[in-house]
Structure formats: structure tokens, C-alpha cells
Motif scaffolding. Structure first.
Motif, PDB file in Angstrom:
ATOM      1  N   GLN A 186       0.445   2.796 -12.329  1.00  0.00           N
ATOM      2  CA  GLN A 186       1.600   1.816 -12.644  1.00  0.00           C
ATOM      3  C   GLN A 186       2.427   1.469 -11.371  1.00  0.00           C
ATOM      4  O   GLN A 186       2.996   2.400 -11.123  1.00  0.00           O
ATOM      5  CB  GLN A 186       2.242   2.534 -13.891  1.00  0.00           C
ATOM      6  N   PHE A 187       2.414   0.241 -10.891  1.00  0.00           N
ATOM      7  CA  PHE A 187       3.210   0.216  -9.751  1.00  0.00           C
ATOM      8  C   PHE A 187       4.188  -1.042  -9.832  1.00  0.00           C
ATOM      9  O   PHE A 187       5.017  -1.149  -8.949  1.00  0.00           O
ATOM     10  CB  PHE A 187       2.475   0.032  -8.385  1.00  0.00           C
ATOM     11  N   GLY A 188       3.928  -2.055 -10.784  1.00  0.00           N
ATOM     12  CA  GLY A 188       4.621  -3.513 -10.559  1.00  0.00           C
ATOM     13  C   GLY A 188       5.022  -3.958 -11.890  1.00  0.00           C
ATOM     14  O   GLY A 188       5.240  -2.846 -12.669  1.00  0.00           O
ATOM     15  N   SER A 189       5.270  -5.103 -11.868  1.00  0.00           N
ATOM     16  CA  SER A 189       5.988  -5.574 -13.284  1.00  0.00           C
ATOM     17  C   SER A 189       4.601  -6.324 -14.107  1.00  0.00           C
ATOM     18  O   SER A 189       3.350  -6.382 -13.622  1.00  0.00           O
ATOM     19  CB  SER A 189       6.606  -6.872 -12.904  1.00  0.00           C
ATOM     20  N   PRO A 190       4.828  -6.760 -15.259  1.00  0.00           N
ATOM     21  CA  PRO A 190       3.828  -6.999 -16.268  1.00  0.00           C
ATOM     22  C   PRO A 190       3.165  -8.116 -15.531  1.00  0.00           C
ATOM     23  O   PRO A 190       2.177  -8.412 -16.133  1.00  0.00           O
ATOM     24  CB  PRO A 190       4.785  -7.151 -17.678  1.00  0.00           C
ATOM     25  N   LEU A 211       0.788  -1.310  -0.006  1.00  0.00           N
ATOM     26  CA  LEU A 211       0.036  -0.030  -0.149  1.00  0.00           C
ATOM     27  C   LEU A 211       0.779   1.251   0.119  1.00  0.00           C
ATOM     28  O   LEU A 211       0.495   2.249  -0.675  1.00  0.00           O
ATOM     29  CB  LEU A 211      -0.998   0.038   1.218  1.00  0.00           C
ATOM     30  N   ASP A 212       2.081   1.138   0.781  1.00  0.00           N
ATOM     31  CA  ASP A 212       2.756   2.388   0.775  1.00  0.00           C
ATOM     32  C   ASP A 212       3.470   2.598  -0.330  1.00  0.00           C
ATOM     33  O   ASP A 212       3.527   3.810  -1.084  1.00  0.00           O
ATOM     34  CB  ASP A 212       3.713   2.195   1.822  1.00  0.00           C
ATOM     35  N   HIS A 213       3.887   1.483  -1.270  1.00  0.00           N
ATOM     36  CA  HIS A 213       4.466   1.483  -2.375  1.00  0.00           C
ATOM     37  C   HIS A 213       3.356   2.065  -3.510  1.00  0.00           C
ATOM     38  O   HIS A 213       3.679   3.119  -4.298  1.00  0.00           O
ATOM     39  CB  HIS A 213       4.875   0.477  -3.007  1.00  0.00           C
ATOM     40  N   ILE A 214       2.160   1.614  -3.731  1.00  0.00           N
ATOM     41  CA  ILE A 214       1.321   2.041  -4.481  1.00  0.00           C
ATOM     42  C   ILE A 214       0.953   3.531  -4.300  1.00  0.00           C
ATOM     43  O   ILE A 214       0.858   4.096  -5.207  1.00  0.00           O
ATOM     44  CB  ILE A 214       0.054   1.096  -4.320  1.00  0.00           C
ATOM     45  N   THR A 215       0.816   3.950  -3.023  1.00  0.00           N
ATOM     46  CA  THR A 215       0.363   5.253  -2.772  1.00  0.00           C
ATOM     47  C   THR A 215       1.456   6.207  -3.064  1.00  0.00           C
ATOM     48  O   THR A 215       1.197   7.350  -3.762  1.00  0.00           O
ATOM     49  CB  THR A 215       0.259   5.542  -1.207  1.00  0.00           C
ATOM     50  N   ARG A 216       2.597   5.723  -2.927  1.00  0.00           N
ATOM     51  CA  ARG A 216       4.002   6.543  -3.634  1.00  0.00           C
ATOM     52  C   ARG A 216       3.692   6.664  -5.049  1.00  0.00           C
ATOM     53  O   ARG A 216       3.880   7.890  -5.595  1.00  0.00           O
ATOM     54  CB  ARG A 216       5.279   6.200  -3.013  1.00  0.00           C
ATOM     55  N   ASP A 263      -4.352  -9.241 -10.334  1.00  0.00           N
ATOM     56  CA  ASP A 263      -5.456  -9.563  -9.269  1.00  0.00           C
ATOM     57  C   ASP A 263      -6.514  -8.874  -9.937  1.00  0.00           C
ATOM     58  O   ASP A 263      -7.000  -7.726  -9.738  1.00  0.00           O
ATOM     59  CB  ASP A 263      -5.103  -9.283  -8.045  1.00  0.00           C
ATOM     60  N   LEU A 264      -7.300  -9.559 -10.715  1.00  0.00           N
ATOM     61  CA  LEU A 264      -8.567  -9.218 -11.754  1.00  0.00           C
ATOM     62  C   LEU A 264      -9.475  -8.839 -10.741  1.00  0.00           C
ATOM     63  O   LEU A 264     -10.116  -7.691 -10.914  1.00  0.00           O
ATOM     64  CB  LEU A 264      -8.792 -10.083 -12.822  1.00  0.00           C
ATOM     65  N   ALA A 265      -9.792  -9.406  -9.749  1.00  0.00           N
ATOM     66  CA  ALA A 265     -10.731  -9.139  -8.823  1.00  0.00           C
ATOM     67  C   ALA A 265     -10.551  -7.527  -8.065  1.00  0.00           C
ATOM     68  O   ALA A 265     -11.618  -6.923  -7.885  1.00  0.00           O
ATOM     69  CB  ALA A 265     -11.079 -10.123  -7.718  1.00  0.00           C
ATOM     70  N   ALA A 266      -9.326  -7.281  -7.880  1.00  0.00           N
ATOM     71  CA  ALA A 266      -8.917  -6.036  -7.334  1.00  0.00           C
ATOM     72  C   ALA A 266      -8.705  -4.914  -8.476  1.00  0.00           C
ATOM     73  O   ALA A 266      -8.597  -3.625  -8.301  1.00  0.00           O
ATOM     74  CB  ALA A 266      -7.766  -6.095  -6.585  1.00  0.00           C
ATOM     75  N   GLY A 267      -8.864  -5.219  -9.754  1.00  0.00           N
ATOM     76  CA  GLY A 267      -8.553  -4.416 -10.720  1.00  0.00           C
ATOM     77  C   GLY A 267      -7.092  -4.082 -11.306  1.00  0.00           C
ATOM     78  O   GLY A 267      -6.742  -2.920 -11.627  1.00  0.00           O
ATOM     79  N   ILE A 268      -6.369  -5.036 -10.841  1.00  0.00           N
ATOM     80  CA  ILE A 268      -4.907  -5.280 -11.155  1.00  0.00           C
ATOM     81  C   ILE A 268      -4.548  -6.147 -12.338  1.00  0.00           C
ATOM     82  O   ILE A 268      -4.969  -7.231 -12.324  1.00  0.00           O
ATOM     83  CB  ILE A 268      -4.167  -5.366  -9.840  1.00  0.00           C
ATOM     84  N   ARG A 269      -4.046  -5.508 -13.374  1.00  0.00           N
ATOM     85  CA  ARG A 269      -3.588  -6.107 -14.489  1.00  0.00           C
ATOM     86  C   ARG A 269      -2.253  -5.568 -15.179  1.00  0.00           C
ATOM     87  O   ARG A 269      -2.307  -4.482 -15.250  1.00  0.00           O
ATOM     88  CB  ARG A 269      -4.709  -6.132 -15.653  1.00  0.00           C
TER      89      ARG A 269
END
Length: 588
Positions: free
Chosen positions: A324-328, A299-304, A332-338
Motif C-alpha cells: 500500500q503506497f499511494g492514494s485510491p 521506487l524509494d517510497h514504495i521500497t520504504r 497502472d494495471l499493466a504493472a499490477g497497481i490498483r
């Protein structure tokens, strides 16, 4: 920087060469400007554009207001260096603590901080809030010295020539008062900027962030359109920073030289960009609570990442937003992360700004109602002013009041430091509006027919000459929303009766501040939030012992009557008060 209207800048008049440094410690970012003053020359304002840890970035004039401390409470890294990967790794290995948002710790008790359940992190071991602030001032000061020595011809000789008499301007939010200025002065001593002497302390000046921003607008030529408008309309300077939103309202009263007056008591609200980030952190925690990305570190990283990109660029409620916070491979599709991106609707992002925008609009409307002239324009400056959404929303919501909202096109974020130098050199503001009511305690004669007096009987005292008096009566010296010129002195005469002359050596008067509105209160309510001590004025009146005439009290006790005046200078950016008395025909 745009060419300023030349007639607004005055040549420096002084002996020899001098240096003035403006340190703008912001809640989230800080900067420094300075000017070398030469007699007869218009001062040129320079920014410190290179700090340690920024060697790869050309011309960046701001550093993050963060520091790392070791377990003993020693500062190990600060500013841009503290954001470097190697420092972050070492901090983790050696158990260093990170300190941020430390400026908010100096706030007045009367300013409530709504942190959305988030807390300010703990202070480092063995350190007070003033000492932490002092450490950061000291760091900025050392960076400034290195910058001047490295970038000016004969920089080291120049520094040696001026270092014993450097003048400093410290900027602070509109809502900070005498107590906060005293803490900042103590921090400047702790940080090694000045010695702890009267001479040293006199080298620190203060300016509100609102007034510094006004001077920056003048320096940037922003004031030119107002200068050419002869109708004398008011204009608002809204400094939107990391922590506070500082709102000040002015009108131009003369153009050669430029004379500007404050036309409403300035306002200050906690609605800066850091609160958008705090709301984002709380929102993400709720959104990702069932996801593997819902850990504190993630959460700290995504907020930053939200801070660095989405928050700065967001401009339209209809557009889907991606953090944009991570690698390709992160998904986590349920949370909206792709593909390493978190998808948010524009409406979800917009609501993170709502509280700050509403606070800004409310404050601006209140200023307009309190102003003594019609207000037509708002100038938006400060780091948060760069947000396209904040700017567009203020334009839209203030259009109904026929207000035009504009912002300078260059680096709005360094306005305060540049403007603080402009304040020192050009000093355009000649009158300010009193923010609160100020006065002192006096003794009110007891009236047994007054039920209010009877209820306060436990606070009664008797003077040696006989009358029964009640403590805690409030005598107003300056009402709220009064136009105060810099040269105006407010004076009140008082008299007291003493049964011992030895108390004259430590004679003290408390100056009170009342924030409860425009009606003068009858009594000082010592436990109430609307009353606070502005300052204590002390004087040694023992020289009066020789000329004071003894008198016999009604119980046969000897007493002396002492007459004195309280003088207060309210019109400056810092209060000055003194006690005046007459001794053998001479005023002291």
C-alpha cells in the motif's frame, strides 16, 4: 522482561555508585541500555525508551541509524527526528545530505560486501567514517543523559555524581576485530563520550553482538531450559540484525555460578534485513521500468512502504502480497497497481529473502560441524528475528538436522544493548574459541638445499654473528579453533641482534593474523588477503642498554643480543599484547 533465574545474577561489588552505558549502534536501528551500579545490589537494567522525535510513541527503545548533515559537514538531525516530515522538508530546501548504513563502512577489508549493485551513499563533506560514527555515538550519549536526568529521582545530581567515570560497553558484529575496535574507540573520543587519555580509553569495553545476545537470552530466562538439561549440549545464538547475521555457539559448563563456554569459532555474514530491502529495490526497479511509478523517488517510497509493512509481516509463499503506497486514484494495471496498491505474488516476495536465509542456514551448519559438542537448539534474536518468514524458514530447513529453533517472545530488537550490560555485570562466558591463527614474523635459517628457500633468496639478511636468515617466516603463537580461557596467556621467547642500541627506544613487533584455514603457513604473504596485521606492540627497551653485553661480529662489527618475550591475552573480548624483558634481574 521475564524473571531471570535468580542465581545467574550477581550483586555488584564496587566502591561508591557508578553508571555503565551500553550503546548498540546497529546498521539500521540503534538502542541504549544502562545500569546504575550500587555496591551489594544486583544491577537493574534500564532501557532508554524515549528519544527526541518519538514523544508520541510510548516505550519505543530503538531509533533509526540515520543522520542529516548540512553542506559544511555539521550534523543537523539524527535518529527518529531525522524521519520527521519537517526535517525531511528542511533537508530538501537546504541541501542537507542523508547518511545511513554508516556502520558498514567500518567493516574489515576481509568481509566482502555484496550490495547487489547498490552503493553506500557518499560521506558528508569533511567527514571520515569514524567521525560520522562518532557523531552518532555522541547523539545517543546526549539522549541517554537527558533520559536519566528526566526519569530518575534527583536525576541531575545523579548524573553529576557519576559523569567523570562512566563505563561504556560498545557492541559490534562477530566479524569485527582489533582494527575496528580501535576505530570505535576513536569515534567515542570524537563523540565526546570519553577524553583522549589512557584513563578515558580504558572506560570503553567491547563485546561481540553474539555474546551480548547470549547474555540477553540468559536475562530473559531463555537459558533456563538449557540450564536444566544436564547433558551439556551446545546451543546456537543467531543474532539477525539489519546488516549482519552473527552466529555464536555455546555450552553451559556450570550452573552455580553460571559458566558458559564458546564451543566453535563465531561467524558473521552480511545477510541482515537491509539486504532484503536492497533486493526489493532492485526487483521493483525492474518490475516498474515501463511504469510512471518507476522513477527513483517513487521506487524509494514504495521500497520504504515495503520495509514498513510487507517485509515485517510476510509469512506465506502462497498468499498474494500488496504494498500500500499511494492514494485510491493511483493505478497502472499493466504493472499490477490498483487503488494505490502494488500486487506481488508470494513467490516474488519470498525470493527476496532467499540469499539471506541460505547464508544463515549455511553458517549454522558450518558452526555445528566446527562445534566440540552436539548442538540441539538455535535461539533467534535481533530485529530481523521478528520476521515470521525468516523464522519459519529456519525452522523448516534446520529440522533435518534435528535442531529446534526458538525466539524470545518479547522485544528481540533490544537484546544486544541489554545483553551488553549483562556482559559487563555478569560475565558468564569464561572461554572462547580462536577465530583465526595468530603469530609473528621470525627469521628462518637459510637452507641452500631447499628450493623454496632458494626462491626467496631476495628476502635474505645476514646477522652480525654470521648466519644467513630469510625474512617473512611465520611463527604461530595461537592456532585456529583453540579453546582459550580468559586467564590464559600465550607467551613466546625471541632474541634479536642489534648493531646500534639507539633502536631500542622504539622496539616494535607486528602481530599477524592468518585466515587461510588450519594448516600453519611457512611464510607470511604480505600482499595476500589471508594475512593481515592484528596489531603492533611497541616498547621502549632502552633501559636494557646498560646491561646488554657487546660482542664482536664476524666482520669485526660490534653487536648486542637482546632477549625478549611476546605475551598475548587472546581469551578476552579484546586482544591485549605486551613485550616482556628482563633488566638487571627484574622482569618488566
Amino acid at each position: 522482561m521475564k524473571a531471570t533465574s535468580e542465581h545467574t545474577r550477581k550483586p555488584y561489588r564496587g566502591t561508591g555508585r557508578s553508571l555503565v552505558i551500553a550503546l548498540d549502534v546497529g546498521t539500521t536501528f540503534s538502542g541504549v541500555s544502562y545500569a546504575i551500579l550500587e555496591n551489594g545490589e544486583v544491577p537493574k537494567i534500564h532501557g532508554v525508551t524515549r528519544f527526541p522525535g518519538q514523544e508520541h510513541v510510548a516505550g519505543n527503545s530503538k531509533i533509526p541509524s540515520i543522520m542529516y548533515y548540512d553542506k559544511e559537514g555539521k550534523m543537523m538531525a539524527a535518529g527518529a527526528e531525522a524521519e520527521g516530515a519537517s526535517v525531511e522538508a528542511q533537508a530538501e530546501d537546504d541541501g542537507w545530505s542523508k547518511v545511513e548504513l554508516f556502520k558498514l563502512r567500518l567493516r574489515p577489508k576481509s568481509m566482502k560486501l555484496e550490495m547487489n549493485g547498490m552503493r553506500l551513499g557518499p560521506l558528508p563533506p569533511n567527514k571520515s567514517a569514524v567521525e560520522v560514527f562518532g557523531d552518532f555515538l555522541g547523539y545517543l550519549f546526549r539522549c541517554t543523559r537527558s533520559f536519566i536526568e528526566d526519569t530518575h529521582a534527583n536525576g541531575q545530581a545523579l548524573w553529576r555524581n557519576v559523569e567523570s567515570d562512566i563505563q561504556f560497553v560498545l557492541s559490534h558484529p562477530n566479524g569485527w576485530e582489533g582494527a575496528q575496535q580501535t576505530k570505535m574507540r576513536r569515534a567515542a573520543v570524537y563523540g565526546g563520550l570519553i577524553p583522549e587519555t589512557d584513563e578515558g580509553k580504558s572506560r570503553i569495553r567491547f563485546v561481540t553482538e553474539g555474546e551480548a545476545s547470549l547474555h540477553a537470552c540468559v536475562l530473559n530466562g531463555l537459558a533456563n531450559d538449557v540450564l536444566t538439561d544436564p547433558s551439556g549440549h551446545g546451543f546456537i545464538v543467531a543474532d539477525a540484525g539489519g546488516g549482519t547475521l552473527d552466529i555464536s555457539t555455546y555450552a553451559i559448563r556450570g550452573t552455580q555460578p553460571l559458566v558458559i563456554e564458546e564451543i566453535a569459532p563465531p561467524d558473521c555474514v552480511f545477510a541482515g534485513s537491509v539486504f532484503v530491502s536492497r533486493r526489493a529495490r532492485a526487483f521493483l526497479e525492474e518490475k516498474l521500468k515501463n511504469s510512471k511509478y518507476g522513477t527513483a523517488d517513487s521506487l524509494d517510497h514504495i521500497t520504504r512502504r515495503f520495509d514498513e509493512t510487507t517485509k515485517r509481516l510476510f509469512r506465506d509463499k502462497k498468499d498474494t502480497q500488496f504494498i500500500q503506497f499511494g492514494s485510491p486514484y493511483d493505478k497502472d494495471l499493466a504493472a499490477g497497481i490498483r487503488g494505490g496498491q502494488l500486487k506481488l505474488s508470494g513467490a516474488e516476495v519470498a525470493q527476496l529473502y532467499d540469499a539471506s536465509i541460505e547464508a544463515a542456514v549455511h553458517s549454522i551448519k558450518t558452526q555445528i560441524q566446527a562445534s566440540t559438542a552436539a548442538v540441539k537448539s538455535v535461539w533467534l534474536v535481533g530485529g530481523f528475528a521478528a520476521s515470521p518468514w525468516l523464522f519459519a524458514q529456519l525452522q523448516e530447513r534446520l529440522a533435518a538436522l534435528k535442531l529446534t529453533v526458538s525466539r524470545p517472545d518479547n522485544q528481540t530488537s533490544k537484546a544486544v544493548a541489554d545483553g551488553a550490560i549483562g556482559f559487563y555485570c555478569d560475565h558468564h562466558v569464561s572461554a572462547r574459541m580462536s577465530k583465526f591463527m595468530y603469530g609473528v614474523e621470525y627469521l628462518r635459517e637459510f637452507d641452500p638445499q631447499d628450493s623454496d628457500h632458494v626462491a626467496r633468496q631476495h628476502r635474505m639478511c645476514e646477522l652480525p654473528s654470521g648466519p644467513k636468515l630469510l625474512l617473512d617466516a611465520f611463527d604461530c603463537i595461537l592456532a585456529r579453533s583453540v579453546r582459550v580461557k580468559e586467564s590464559t596467556v600465550f607467551s613466546r621467547k625471541y632474541c634479536t641482534e642489534l648493531t646500534s642500541l639507539s633502536t631500542l627506544s622504539v622496539f616494535e613487533v607486528e602481530i599477524w593474523c592468518y585466515r587461510g584455514g588450519d594448516v600453519v603457513p611457512k611464510w607470511i604473504l604480505r600482499d595476500s588477503e589471508v594475512f593481515s596485521t592484528l596489531c603492533n606492540v611497541r616498547a621502549d627497551l632502552s633501559p636494557l642498554a646498560g646491561s646488554a653485553q657487546p660482542k664482536q661480529g664476524k666482520n669485526g662489527k660490534t653487536y648486542w643480543t637482546i632477549v625478549f618475550s611476546i605475551e598475548i591475552h587472546f581469551g578476552l573480548t579484546e586482544f591485549k599484547a605486551r613485550i616482556k624483558w628482563v633488566d638487571n634481574g627484574r622482569t618488566r
